[in-house]
Design an enzyme around this catalytic site. Structure first.
Site, PDB file in Angstrom:
ATOM      1  N   GLY A  18       0.822  -1.207   0.000  1.00  0.00           N
ATOM      2  CA  GLY A  18       0.000   0.000   0.000  1.00  0.00           C
ATOM      3  C   GLY A  18       0.855   1.255   0.000  1.00  0.00           C
ATOM      4  O   GLY A  18       2.093   1.196  -0.099  1.00  0.00           O
ATOM      5  N   ASP A  39       0.419  -8.922   1.427  1.00  0.00           N
ATOM      6  CA  ASP A  39      -0.639  -8.009   1.000  1.00  0.00           C
ATOM      7  C   ASP A  39      -1.640  -8.763   0.129  1.00  0.00           C
ATOM      8  O   ASP A  39      -1.256  -9.608  -0.678  1.00  0.00           O
ATOM      9  CB  ASP A  39      -0.031  -6.828   0.210  1.00  0.00           C
ATOM     10  CG  ASP A  39      -0.920  -5.598   0.216  1.00  0.00           C
ATOM     11  OD1 ASP A  39      -2.039  -5.679  -0.312  1.00  0.00           O
ATOM     12  OD2 ASP A  39      -0.503  -4.562   0.757  1.00  0.00           O
ATOM     13  N   THR A  43      -6.441  -2.845  -1.862  1.00  0.00           N
ATOM     14  CA  THR A  43      -6.354  -1.402  -2.154  1.00  0.00           C
ATOM     15  C   THR A  43      -4.940  -0.992  -2.565  1.00  0.00           C
ATOM     16  O   THR A  43      -4.736   0.122  -3.029  1.00  0.00           O
ATOM     17  CB  THR A  43      -6.774  -0.541  -0.937  1.00  0.00           C
ATOM     18  OG1 THR A  43      -5.906  -0.838   0.166  1.00  0.00           O
ATOM     19  CG2 THR A  43      -8.210  -0.820  -0.534  1.00  0.00           C
ATOM     20  N   SER A  83      -5.094  -2.495   5.995  1.00  0.00           N
ATOM     21  CA  SER A  83      -6.498  -2.067   6.152  1.00  0.00           C
ATOM     22  C   SER A  83      -6.806  -1.077   5.038  1.00  0.00           C
ATOM     23  O   SER A  83      -5.961  -0.236   4.713  1.00  0.00           O
ATOM     24  CB  SER A  83      -6.717  -1.351   7.492  1.00  0.00           C
ATOM     25  OG  SER A  83      -8.020  -0.779   7.527  1.00  0.00           O
ATOM     26  N   ASN A 107      -4.296 -11.962  14.070  1.00  0.00           N
ATOM     27  CA  ASN A 107      -3.277 -12.809  13.450  1.00  0.00           C
ATOM     28  C   ASN A 107      -1.887 -12.167  13.515  1.00  0.00           C
ATOM     29  O   ASN A 107      -0.889 -12.868  13.674  1.00  0.00           O
ATOM     30  CB  ASN A 107      -3.672 -13.138  12.010  1.00  0.00           C
ATOM     31  CG  ASN A 107      -4.827 -14.128  11.959  1.00  0.00           C
ATOM     32  OD1 ASN A 107      -5.025 -14.906  12.891  1.00  0.00           O
ATOM     33  ND2 ASN A 107      -5.593 -14.099  10.887  1.00  0.00           N
ATOM     34  N   ALA A 122      -0.647   0.050  13.136  1.00  0.00           N
ATOM     35  CA  ALA A 122      -1.027   1.331  12.518  1.00  0.00           C
ATOM     36  C   ALA A 122      -2.457   1.657  12.893  1.00  0.00           C
ATOM     37  O   ALA A 122      -3.411   1.143  12.324  1.00  0.00           O
ATOM     38  CB  ALA A 122      -0.888   1.242  11.001  1.00  0.00           C
ATOM     39  N   TYR A 153     -14.451   1.661  10.042  1.00  0.00           N
ATOM     40  CA  TYR A 153     -13.011   1.938  10.103  1.00  0.00           C
ATOM     41  C   TYR A 153     -12.617   2.378  11.518  1.00  0.00           C
ATOM     42  O   TYR A 153     -11.707   1.816  12.121  1.00  0.00           O
ATOM     43  CB  TYR A 153     -12.666   3.020   9.085  1.00  0.00           C
ATOM     44  CG  TYR A 153     -11.205   3.405   9.014  1.00  0.00           C
ATOM     45  CD1 TYR A 153     -10.253   2.509   8.528  1.00  0.00           C
ATOM     46  CD2 TYR A 153     -10.774   4.677   9.393  1.00  0.00           C
ATOM     47  CE1 TYR A 153      -8.914   2.866   8.444  1.00  0.00           C
ATOM     48  CE2 TYR A 153      -9.445   5.043   9.306  1.00  0.00           C
ATOM     49  CZ  TYR A 153      -8.518   4.142   8.824  1.00  0.00           C
ATOM     50  OH  TYR A 153      -7.187   4.501   8.731  1.00  0.00           O
ATOM     51  N   LYS A 157     -10.365   0.149  14.179  1.00  0.00           N
ATOM     52  CA  LYS A 157      -9.070   0.588  14.707  1.00  0.00           C
ATOM     53  C   LYS A 157      -9.109   0.685  16.228  1.00  0.00           C
ATOM     54  O   LYS A 157      -8.131   0.380  16.909  1.00  0.00           O
ATOM     55  CB  LYS A 157      -8.686   1.939  14.095  1.00  0.00           C
ATOM     56  CG  LYS A 157      -8.346   1.867  12.609  1.00  0.00           C
ATOM     57  CD  LYS A 157      -7.063   1.095  12.349  1.00  0.00           C
ATOM     58  CE  LYS A 157      -6.678   1.123  10.874  1.00  0.00           C
ATOM     59  NZ  LYS A 157      -5.431   0.391  10.593  1.00  0.00           N
TER      60      LYS A 157
HETATM   61  P1  NAD Z   1      -3.469   1.698   1.564  1.00  0.00           P
HETATM   62  O1  NAD Z   1      -4.875   1.326   1.241  1.00  0.00           O
HETATM   63  O2  NAD Z   1      -2.651   2.333   0.503  1.00  0.00           O
HETATM   64  O3  NAD Z   1      -2.662   0.451   2.098  1.00  0.00           O
HETATM   65  C1  NAD Z   1      -3.250  -0.599   2.824  1.00  0.00           C
HETATM   66  C2  NAD Z   1      -2.685  -1.907   2.289  1.00  0.00           C
HETATM   67  O4  NAD Z   1      -3.248  -2.984   3.046  1.00  0.00           O
HETATM   68  C3  NAD Z   1      -3.035  -2.146   0.831  1.00  0.00           C
HETATM   69  O5  NAD Z   1      -1.880  -2.529   0.113  1.00  0.00           O
HETATM   70  C4  NAD Z   1      -4.058  -3.280   0.881  1.00  0.00           C
HETATM   71  O6  NAD Z   1      -4.058  -4.064  -0.286  1.00  0.00           O
HETATM   72  C5  NAD Z   1      -3.606  -4.017   2.126  1.00  0.00           C
HETATM   73  N1  NAD Z   1      -4.659  -4.813   2.764  1.00  0.00           N
HETATM   74  C6  NAD Z   1      -5.907  -4.417   3.099  1.00  0.00           C
HETATM   75  N2  NAD Z   1      -6.577  -5.430   3.683  1.00  0.00           N
HETATM   76  C7  NAD Z   1      -5.710  -6.478   3.723  1.00  0.00           C
HETATM   77  C8  NAD Z   1      -5.818  -7.820   4.199  1.00  0.00           C
HETATM   78  N3  NAD Z   1      -6.949  -8.290   4.743  1.00  0.00           N
HETATM   79  N4  NAD Z   1      -4.745  -8.648   4.062  1.00  0.00           N
HETATM   80  C9  NAD Z   1      -3.593  -8.187   3.494  1.00  0.00           C
HETATM   81  N5  NAD Z   1      -3.444  -6.921   3.025  1.00  0.00           N
HETATM   82  C10 NAD Z   1      -4.499  -6.091   3.151  1.00  0.00           C
HETATM   83  O7  NAD Z   1      -3.554   2.643   2.852  1.00  0.00           O
HETATM   84  P2  NAD Z   1      -2.398   3.472   3.570  1.00  0.00           P
HETATM   85  O8  NAD Z   1      -2.741   4.897   3.460  1.00  0.00           O
HETATM   86  O9  NAD Z   1      -1.062   2.985   3.128  1.00  0.00           O
HETATM   87  O10 NAD Z   1      -2.649   3.059   5.079  1.00  0.00           O
HETATM   88  C11 NAD Z   1      -1.852   2.058   5.698  1.00  0.00           C
HETATM   89  C12 NAD Z   1      -2.264   1.913   7.153  1.00  0.00           C
HETATM   90  O11 NAD Z   1      -2.083   3.144   7.833  1.00  0.00           O
HETATM   91  C13 NAD Z   1      -3.731   1.548   7.326  1.00  0.00           C
HETATM   92  O12 NAD Z   1      -3.851   0.609   8.365  1.00  0.00           O
HETATM   93  C14 NAD Z   1      -4.384   2.843   7.707  1.00  0.00           C
HETATM   94  O13 NAD Z   1      -5.513   2.631   8.518  1.00  0.00           O
HETATM   95  C15 NAD Z   1      -3.281   3.559   8.454  1.00  0.00           C
HETATM   96  N6  NAD Z   1      -3.452   5.017   8.365  1.00  0.00           N
HETATM   97  C16 NAD Z   1      -3.155   5.691   7.215  1.00  0.00           C
HETATM   98  C17 NAD Z   1      -3.343   7.063   7.153  1.00  0.00           C
HETATM   99  C18 NAD Z   1      -3.007   7.854   5.920  1.00  0.00           C
HETATM  100  O14 NAD Z   1      -3.207   9.091   5.923  1.00  0.00           O
HETATM  101  N7  NAD Z   1      -2.467   7.270   4.877  1.00  0.00           N
HETATM  102  C19 NAD Z   1      -3.870   7.759   8.261  1.00  0.00           C
HETATM  103  C20 NAD Z   1      -4.195   7.009   9.397  1.00  0.00           C
HETATM  104  C21 NAD Z   1      -3.962   5.649   9.444  1.00  0.00           C
END
Ligand code: NAD
Ligand code: UDP
Length: 320
Positions: A18, A39, A43, A83, A107, A122, A153, A157
């Site tokens: 991600g 992954d 997403t 996520s 897990n 995260a 969501y 979390k």
């Molecule tokens: P993103 O959607 O780009 O990355 C999430 C990754 O998790 C994706 O590659 C997706 O394919 C993978 N994924 C989702 N469900 C899965 C599952 N069941 N098994 C395996 N892989 C799975 O989002 P991001 O912005 O990179 O966010 C990453 C983490 O950081 C998340 O947990 C998010 O809640 C947290 N977060 C991000 C932000 C932000 O601004 N980017 C802010 C707060 C929290």
């Protein structure tokens, strides 16, 4: 795809393909660690880590973390980044979001306990919901609508935080909780629906920038390199309990739109659309804890960060 020939695994990055996860993989590989990226690509995109595959110390496993992990060898740290994170994504996948925040996190906890690894969870500023305390310190418990559309969501979390905290207390789990605030930069999905990617892509196309509501709601945007640096410093620390990681520079969404238009030299106008339900009206991290306990604070300003992000999206257009 199966894991590569890594003998001594150092870190597992769940959700490593991600936006944030792929930058963590980059940082860990650059400092000489080995990384197993897990992954399901729901997403994320393999393109985000494809450049690491030919090098040493990187392996990619295409799997859903809700199905558990089958990873051998020594593991130092499990980063649980998996996520859906953009409102557009988690509203489209509500059950999968609840599943990954509950079963998926469980897990990750089991993997960390089994291998005596540290777990970096995260979490998110969304645990504060519509905040009644501003800016938000870690001691604030939040104001979340438990049955609203965003609850899939927010509550997932919050449940992850509760489960990680319980396992730390009762089973000695070595855990770090990062409450991540809005982050932007290269490898955001062009169509992920988040405000920075939407605005930058719209500005580069000279299309109207879509402001939800009147644009007076605030956020505090952190550039991805700063954020990921903070996460790794936190993972390497012994700091227990939640820690806000973000940039306290708070701006309105309307100011963000103006900045994006200026930085990109766009002719875009503003188009106002309805505000999604439960959209928080303001958000700003109190990062005193990260500053004092980790010596971490962000350094990249908004104009510089938007320039770098726009260069990334321009590159995608030229490459296409
Ligand atoms: P993103 O959607 O780009 O990355 C999430 C990754 O998790 C994706 O590659 C997706 O394919 C993978 N994924 C989702 N469900 C899965 C599952 N069941 N098994 C395996 N892989 C799975 O989002 P991001 O912005 O990179 O966010 C990453 C983490 O950081 C998340 O947990 C998010 O809640 C947290 N977060 C991000 C932000 C932000 O601004 N980017 C802010 C707060 C929290
Ligand atoms: N937003 C907006 N236009 C867009 C996308 C988002 O005005 O095209 C607003 C959204 O309503 C929210 C803020 O920008 O108030 C941040 O949205 P984002 O989805 O990036 O993150 P989050 O709501 O999770 O903080």
């Amino acid at each position: 795809m199966t894991p590569g020939s890594i003998d001594a695994v150092r870190s597992v990055v769940a959700g490593g393909a991600g936006f944030l996860g792929s930058h963590i993989c980059d940082l860990l590989i650059a400092r000489g660690d080995s990384v197993v990226c897990v992954d399901n690509l729901s997403t994320g995109s393999f393109d985000n880590v494809a450049h690491l595959e030919s090098g040493a110390g990187f392996a990619f496993i295409h799997a859903d973390i809700c199905d558990g992990f089958a990873i051998d060898g020594v593991i130092d740290t499990v980063y649980n980044m998996a996520s859906p994170a953009s409102p557009k994504d988690y509203l489209r996948m509500p059950i999968a979001t609840l599943d990954v925040g509950s079963t998926g996190t469980r897990n990750c906890i089991d993997l960390a306990l089994r291998t005596d690894a540290t777990l970096l969870m995260a979490s998110t500023s969304e645990v504060y919901g519509e905040p009644l305390v501003h800016p938000q310190p870690e001691s604030y418990w939040g104001n979340v609508n438990p049955i609203g559309v965003r609850s899939v969501y927010d509550e997932a979390k919050r449940f992850s935080e509760a489960m990680v905290s319980a396992f730390a207390r009762e089973r000695g789990l070595n855990a770090r909780l990062a409450r991540i605030f809005n982050t932007y930069g290269p490898r955001m999905g062009a169509d992920d629906g988040r405000v920075v990617s939407n605005f930058v892509v719209q500005a580069l196309r000279h299309e109207p920038l879509t402001l939800y509501g009147d644009g007076s709601q605030t956020r505090s945007f952190c550039y991805v390199d700063d954020l990921v640096g903070g996460l790794v410093v936190l993972a390497d620390s012994t700091l227990e309990g939640p820690t806000n990681i973000g940039n306290p520079n708070e701006i309105t969404i309307r100011e963000l739109a103006q900045t994006v238009i200026e930085v990109t030299g766009s002719t875009s106008s503003l188009a106002f659309e309805s505000l999604p339900s439960d959209d928080p009206s303001r958000r700003r991290p109190d990062i005193t804890r990260a500053k004092t306990e980790l010596g971490w604070s962000p350094t990249c300003g908004l104009v510089d960060g938007i320039k770098r992000t726009a260069a990334y999206f321009e590159g995608l257009t030229t490459a296409a």
